[in-house]
Design an enzyme around this catalytic site. Sequence first.
Site, PDB file in Angstrom:
ATOM      1  N   SER A 131       0.695  -1.210   0.049  1.00  0.00           N
ATOM      2  CA  SER A 131       0.073  -0.080   0.187  1.00  0.00           C
ATOM      3  C   SER A 131       1.016   1.164  -0.036  1.00  0.00           C
ATOM      4  CB  SER A 131      -0.782  -0.013   1.302  1.00  0.00           C
ATOM      5  OG  SER A 131      -1.540  -0.991   1.330  1.00  0.00           O
TER       6      SER A 131
HETATM    7  N1  SAH Z   1       0.310  -4.932   4.312  1.00  0.00           N
HETATM    8  C1  SAH Z   1       0.951  -5.544   3.278  1.00  0.00           C
HETATM    9  C2  SAH Z   1      -0.158  -5.216   1.997  1.00  0.00           C
HETATM   10  C3  SAH Z   1      -0.131  -6.374   1.287  1.00  0.00           C
HETATM   11  S1  SAH Z   1      -1.354  -6.443   0.066  1.00  0.00           S
HETATM   12  C4  SAH Z   1       2.296  -4.818   3.098  1.00  0.00           C
HETATM   13  O1  SAH Z   1       2.616  -4.094   3.723  1.00  0.00           O
HETATM   14  O2  SAH Z   1       3.160  -5.344   2.055  1.00  0.00           O
HETATM   15  C5  SAH Z   1      -2.651  -7.429   0.750  1.00  0.00           C
HETATM   16  C6  SAH Z   1      -2.204  -9.017   1.027  1.00  0.00           C
HETATM   17  O3  SAH Z   1      -3.383  -9.447   1.490  1.00  0.00           O
HETATM   18  C7  SAH Z   1      -1.711  -9.774  -0.242  1.00  0.00           C
HETATM   19  O4  SAH Z   1      -0.670 -10.201  -0.002  1.00  0.00           O
HETATM   20  C8  SAH Z   1      -2.925 -10.885  -0.275  1.00  0.00           C
HETATM   21  O5  SAH Z   1      -2.366 -12.027  -0.480  1.00  0.00           O
HETATM   22  C9  SAH Z   1      -3.293 -10.845   1.147  1.00  0.00           C
HETATM   23  N2  SAH Z   1      -4.665 -11.359   1.343  1.00  0.00           N
HETATM   24  C10 SAH Z   1      -5.850 -11.496   0.670  1.00  0.00           C
HETATM   25  N3  SAH Z   1      -6.586 -12.210   1.120  1.00  0.00           N
HETATM   26  C11 SAH Z   1      -6.143 -12.770   2.201  1.00  0.00           C
HETATM   27  C12 SAH Z   1      -6.964 -13.763   3.572  1.00  0.00           C
HETATM   28  N4  SAH Z   1      -7.885 -14.017   3.308  1.00  0.00           N
HETATM   29  N5  SAH Z   1      -5.788 -14.053   4.211  1.00  0.00           N
HETATM   30  C13 SAH Z   1      -4.708 -13.461   4.405  1.00  0.00           C
HETATM   31  N6  SAH Z   1      -4.180 -12.562   3.375  1.00  0.00           N
HETATM   32  C14 SAH Z   1      -4.978 -12.291   2.421  1.00  0.00           C
END
Ligand code: SAH
Length: 227
Positions: A70
């Site tokens: 993000s």
């Molecule tokens: N906070 C992260 C942002 C990652 S993007 C950072 O700092 O990099 C969002 C993430 O949520 C993705 O990696 C995706 O695989 C994950 N995601 C989506 N659905 C999910 C679920 N049900 N459980 C765990 N992770 C999930």
Amino acid sequence: MPVSAPVGVGLDSAAVRARMVQRLVSAGISSPLVLQAMGAVERHRFVDSALVNQAYEDTSLPIGLGQTISKPSIVARMAELLLGAEIARESGVLGRVLEIGTGCGYQAAVLSRLAREVYSMERLRGLHDRARVNLRPLHLMNVHLMLGDGMLGYPKGAPYAGIIAAAGGASLPTDWCDQLAIGGRLVAPTVVAGGQQVLLVVDKTAHGLKQSVLESVHFVPLKSGIA
Ligand code: SAH
């Protein structure tokens, strides 16, 4: 030839981050704790080497497997909202926090400076492993990475002072609200009527849940199961 520090974020990365923090202040972030955390965590260490020069721009960046880190302003905004939980306002600190969507681990590192314990769950093994590698040199003893479906929350760590989702679904999983402490706060992108994704804040009080709808956002989709 020795591997050189990336242009623009080598020895002067603290200065680049300080400028990013100034932009966060201009954008309305006021919590000293959040600004301090954003100034301390080296975002360039969490992105691909080809993207290092963009690490401190206010932009989301690809982190592999179709996912994105993000943009700094949304990480700061959500962290500040989380600190607004009644339970945190009373004690001055956040206790246990659950993050759904570890991704590259950047936000978990920011949260580690704002909460006593951070439980962060990722459903994609490739990113869970990458986050582990990214976070290892930081020795953050209060960050716990888990591979699993965050739609179910993580009951073992409950109740949480804060729950923060980095992926947006069509509705809020009931497990998240169940696992929130009284006085705790949930901050999550969710699709509302009309198909727009917005930031939802849910406060759990002794009398029930109080929901606020905030600005529209663009997060990757929340998906079920492990892959
Ligand atoms: N906070 C992260 C942002 C990652 S993007 C950072 O700092 O990099 C969002 C993430 O949520 C993705 O990696 C995706 O695989 C994950 N995601 C989506 N659905 C999910 C679920 N049900 N459980 C765990 N992770 C999930």
